[in-house]
Scaffold this motif. Structure first.
Motif, short mmCIF file in Angstrom:
data_model
loop_
_atom_site.label_atom_id
_atom_site.label_comp_id
_atom_site.label_asym_id
_atom_site.label_seq_id
_atom_site.Cartn_x
_atom_site.Cartn_y
_atom_site.Cartn_z
N ILE A 28 0.82 -1.21 0.00
CA ILE A 28 0.00 0.00 0.00
C ILE A 28 0.85 1.25 0.00
O ILE A 28 0.39 2.32 -0.43
N THR A 29 2.08 1.18 0.45
CA THR A 29 2.94 2.37 0.49
C THR A 29 3.38 2.77 -0.91
O THR A 29 3.93 3.86 -1.10
N ASN A 30 3.17 1.90 -1.91
CA ASN A 30 3.48 2.25 -3.30
C ASN A 30 2.33 2.97 -4.00
O ASN A 30 2.49 3.42 -5.13
N ILE A 31 1.20 3.07 -3.34
CA ILE A 31 0.01 3.68 -3.92
C ILE A 31 -0.05 5.15 -3.53
O ILE A 31 0.13 5.50 -2.38
N TYR A 32 -0.29 6.00 -4.50
CA TYR A 32 -0.22 7.44 -4.28
C TYR A 32 -1.26 7.91 -3.26
O TYR A 32 -0.96 8.69 -2.36
N ALA A 33 -2.48 7.49 -3.41
CA ALA A 33 -3.55 7.88 -2.50
C ALA A 33 -4.66 6.85 -2.61
O ALA A 33 -4.77 6.12 -3.59
N MET A 34 -5.46 6.79 -1.56
CA MET A 34 -6.61 5.89 -1.58
C MET A 34 -7.83 6.61 -1.03
O MET A 34 -7.71 7.57 -0.26
N GLY A 35 -8.97 6.13 -1.46
CA GLY A 35 -10.19 6.78 -1.01
C GLY A 35 -11.38 5.85 -0.99
O GLY A 35 -11.32 4.73 -1.50
N TRP A 36 -12.43 6.32 -0.37
CA TRP A 36 -13.73 5.64 -0.35
C TRP A 36 -14.73 6.51 -1.09
O TRP A 36 -14.82 7.72 -0.84
N TYR A 37 -15.47 5.89 -1.98
CA TYR A 37 -16.56 6.53 -2.69
C TYR A 37 -17.86 5.81 -2.33
O TYR A 37 -17.83 4.67 -1.85
N ARG A 38 -18.97 6.46 -2.59
CA ARG A 38 -20.25 5.78 -2.41
C ARG A 38 -21.22 6.21 -3.50
O ARG A 38 -21.13 7.33 -4.03
N GLN A 39 -22.12 5.29 -3.79
CA GLN A 39 -23.13 5.55 -4.82
C GLN A 39 -24.48 5.05 -4.33
O GLN A 39 -24.68 3.85 -4.14
N ALA A 40 -25.37 5.99 -4.11
CA ALA A 40 -26.73 5.66 -3.71
C ALA A 40 -27.55 5.37 -4.97
O ALA A 40 -27.19 5.83 -6.06
N PRO A 41 -28.65 4.65 -4.83
CA PRO A 41 -29.48 4.33 -6.01
C PRO A 41 -29.91 5.58 -6.76
O PRO A 41 -30.41 6.53 -6.17
#
Length: 121
Positions: A28-41
């Protein structure tokens, strides 16, 4: 391509808590950034929280003081702790990794399969 596997969703009552996890297939330290997204119906997929490789974290205003994003470099894992859940938090949540430095939410990144979170009494 980095593989992302999510877990931890499900049903919660209003005011309850859930913790989402996302495990990466590479360091994971090789990954620039991470995030959580969400999608409602019937709605667009929106950013909820992000964390940089350096560990700087941010959440959107609608979940501030309720959601916390964190990462465990030893376990190659990303987390989203969700407290005081509200019915409007109901959505499919996606883990996203910026693996090429082009930013989060782009087609060049990696996405998890999505995990359902339902907040209902």
């Amino acid at each position: 391509q980095v593989q992302l596997v999510e877990s931890g969703g499900g049903l919660a009552q209003p005011g309850g808590s859930l913790r989402l996890s996302c495990v990466t297939s590479e360091n994971i330290t090789n990954i620039y950034a991470m995030g959580w997204y969400r999608q409602a119906p019937g709605k667009t997929r929106d950013l909820v929280a992000l964390i940089s490789r350096a560990g700087r974290a941010n959440v959107v205003d609608s979940v501030k003081d309720r959601f916390t994003i964190s990462r465990d470099n030893f376990r190659n894992a990303l987390y989203l702790q969700m407290n005081n859940l509200k019915p409007e938090d109901t959505a499919v949540y996606y883990c996203n990794a910026d693996v090429k430095g082009y930013g989060l939410g782009t087609p060049d990144g990696s996405w998890g399969q999505g995990i359902h979170v339902t907040v209902s009494s």
